[in-house]
Design a protein around this motif. Structure first.
Motif, PDB file in Angstrom:
ATOM      1  N   THR A 178       1.105  -0.823   0.202  1.00  0.00           N
ATOM      2  CA  THR A 178       0.343   0.134  -0.216  1.00  0.00           C
ATOM      3  C   THR A 178       1.354   1.160  -0.127  1.00  0.00           C
ATOM      4  OG1 THR A 178      -1.529  -1.759   0.956  1.00  0.00           O
ATOM      5  CG2 THR A 178      -1.949   1.271   1.322  1.00  0.00           C
ATOM      6  N   LEU A 179       1.821   1.145   0.991  1.00  0.00           N
ATOM      7  CA  LEU A 179       2.432   2.569   1.007  1.00  0.00           C
ATOM      8  C   LEU A 179       3.745   3.011  -0.273  1.00  0.00           C
ATOM      9  CD1 LEU A 179       4.048   2.669   4.282  1.00  0.00           C
ATOM     10  CD2 LEU A 179       2.256   3.586   3.928  1.00  0.00           C
ATOM     11  N   ALA A 180       4.097   1.316  -0.552  1.00  0.00           N
ATOM     12  CA  ALA A 180       4.933   1.206  -2.368  1.00  0.00           C
ATOM     13  C   ALA A 180       3.518   2.173  -2.907  1.00  0.00           C
ATOM     14  CB  ALA A 180       5.157   0.603  -2.745  1.00  0.00           C
ATOM     15  N   ALA A 181       1.993   1.862  -3.530  1.00  0.00           N
ATOM     16  CA  ALA A 181       1.753   2.514  -4.412  1.00  0.00           C
ATOM     17  C   ALA A 181       1.255   3.101  -4.412  1.00  0.00           C
ATOM     18  CB  ALA A 181       0.168   0.872  -4.179  1.00  0.00           C
ATOM     19  N   ALA A 190       3.179   5.922  -3.232  1.00  0.00           N
ATOM     20  CA  ALA A 190       4.533   6.637  -3.029  1.00  0.00           C
ATOM     21  C   ALA A 190       4.612   7.165  -1.369  1.00  0.00           C
ATOM     22  CB  ALA A 190       4.888   7.317  -4.240  1.00  0.00           C
ATOM     23  N   ASP A 191       4.422   6.805  -1.212  1.00  0.00           N
ATOM     24  CA  ASP A 191       4.807   7.253   0.540  1.00  0.00           C
ATOM     25  C   ASP A 191       5.611   6.450   1.091  1.00  0.00           C
ATOM     26  OD1 ASP A 191       4.932   8.326   3.132  1.00  0.00           O
ATOM     27  OD2 ASP A 191       2.857   7.907   3.875  1.00  0.00           O
ATOM     28  N   THR A 192       6.670   7.373   0.547  1.00  0.00           N
ATOM     29  CA  THR A 192       8.559   6.471   0.654  1.00  0.00           C
ATOM     30  C   THR A 192       9.340   7.055   2.321  1.00  0.00           C
ATOM     31  OG1 THR A 192       9.191   9.122  -0.258  1.00  0.00           O
ATOM     32  CG2 THR A 192       9.105   7.275  -2.024  1.00  0.00           C
ATOM     33  N   ASP A 193       8.782   7.887   2.952  1.00  0.00           N
ATOM     34  CA  ASP A 193       8.851   8.586   4.386  1.00  0.00           C
ATOM     35  C   ASP A 193       8.657   6.634   5.016  1.00  0.00           C
ATOM     36  OD1 ASP A 193      10.605  10.497   3.368  1.00  0.00           O
ATOM     37  OD2 ASP A 193       8.458  12.134   4.587  1.00  0.00           O
ATOM     38  N   ALA A 194       6.988   6.454   4.825  1.00  0.00           N
ATOM     39  CA  ALA A 194       6.632   5.838   5.870  1.00  0.00           C
ATOM     40  C   ALA A 194       7.251   4.180   4.927  1.00  0.00           C
ATOM     41  CB  ALA A 194       4.808   6.240   5.399  1.00  0.00           C
ATOM     42  N   LEU A 195       7.804   4.218   4.180  1.00  0.00           N
ATOM     43  CA  LEU A 195       7.542   3.094   3.516  1.00  0.00           C
ATOM     44  C   LEU A 195       9.543   2.672   4.086  1.00  0.00           C
ATOM     45  CD1 LEU A 195       7.440   1.022   1.368  1.00  0.00           C
ATOM     46  CD2 LEU A 195       8.263   1.704  -0.327  1.00  0.00           C
ATOM     47  N   ALA A 196       9.838   3.812   4.435  1.00  0.00           N
ATOM     48  CA  ALA A 196      11.220   3.289   4.375  1.00  0.00           C
ATOM     49  C   ALA A 196      11.033   3.753   6.267  1.00  0.00           C
ATOM     50  CB  ALA A 196      11.969   4.811   4.522  1.00  0.00           C
ATOM     51  N   ALA A 197      10.007   4.046   6.742  1.00  0.00           N
ATOM     52  CA  ALA A 197      10.487   3.823   8.046  1.00  0.00           C
ATOM     53  C   ALA A 197      10.093   1.697   8.934  1.00  0.00           C
ATOM     54  CB  ALA A 197       9.561   4.740   8.828  1.00  0.00           C
TER      55      ALA A 197
END
Length: 143
Positions: A10-13, A15-22
């Motif tokens: 969901t985060l990748a789709a 493009a929520d890069t900050d949350a994805l990185a965490a």
């Protein structure tokens, strides 16, 4: 782990890069194999859903090529990525033991190597979830 794999997709789709990185940082430091295993199953299910049924003697295989279309040996891929790709093929061929062994190998290296395997599986899974024709799986080749 299913919930975490779904959240990563969901985060990748989105493009929520900050949350994805965490989230990826947390996954790498806790149980990366379980998440890679879920993403591998997602990839295999998406490929199988778009493929013709296999006969008893049929097996799934992969062909690896560079951006110029030239064949590349799967052994030229980074070890974790190679293992993740082999895990998908094992799952497609109904070999859960080989899938689990390859998933273990995919995350057996350093944290950075495990992260690379996770992000590749995540990208493949996200691309496949988008629907349409089967996308090419992009892979990083070592320098």
């Amino acid at each position: 782990m299913r919930r975490i794999a779904d959240r990563l997709r969901t985060l990748a789709a989105a493009a929520d890069t900050d949350a994805l990185a965490a989230e990826l940082t947390l996954v790498v430091s806790t149980d990366p194999a379980a998440v890679v295993g879920e993403l591998v199953v997602d990839c295999a299910n998406a490929v199988a859903a778009r493929s013709s049924p296999l006969g008893v003697e049929d097996v799934f295989t992969v062909f690896v090529h560079d951006t110029g279309g030239r064949p590349v040996s799967i052994d030229d891929l980074e070890p974790g990525i190679r293992a993740a790709l082999r895990a998908i093929v094992a799952e497609l061929n109904g070999d859960s033991g080989a899938r689990d062994a390859e998933v273990g190998l995919a995350v057996a290296g350093s944290s950075l190597e495990a992260l690379r395997a996770i992000t590749h599986c995540l990208r493949w899974s996200t691309d496949l979830a988008a629907g349409g024709a089967l996308p090419a799986f992009s892979c990083s080749l070592p320098d």
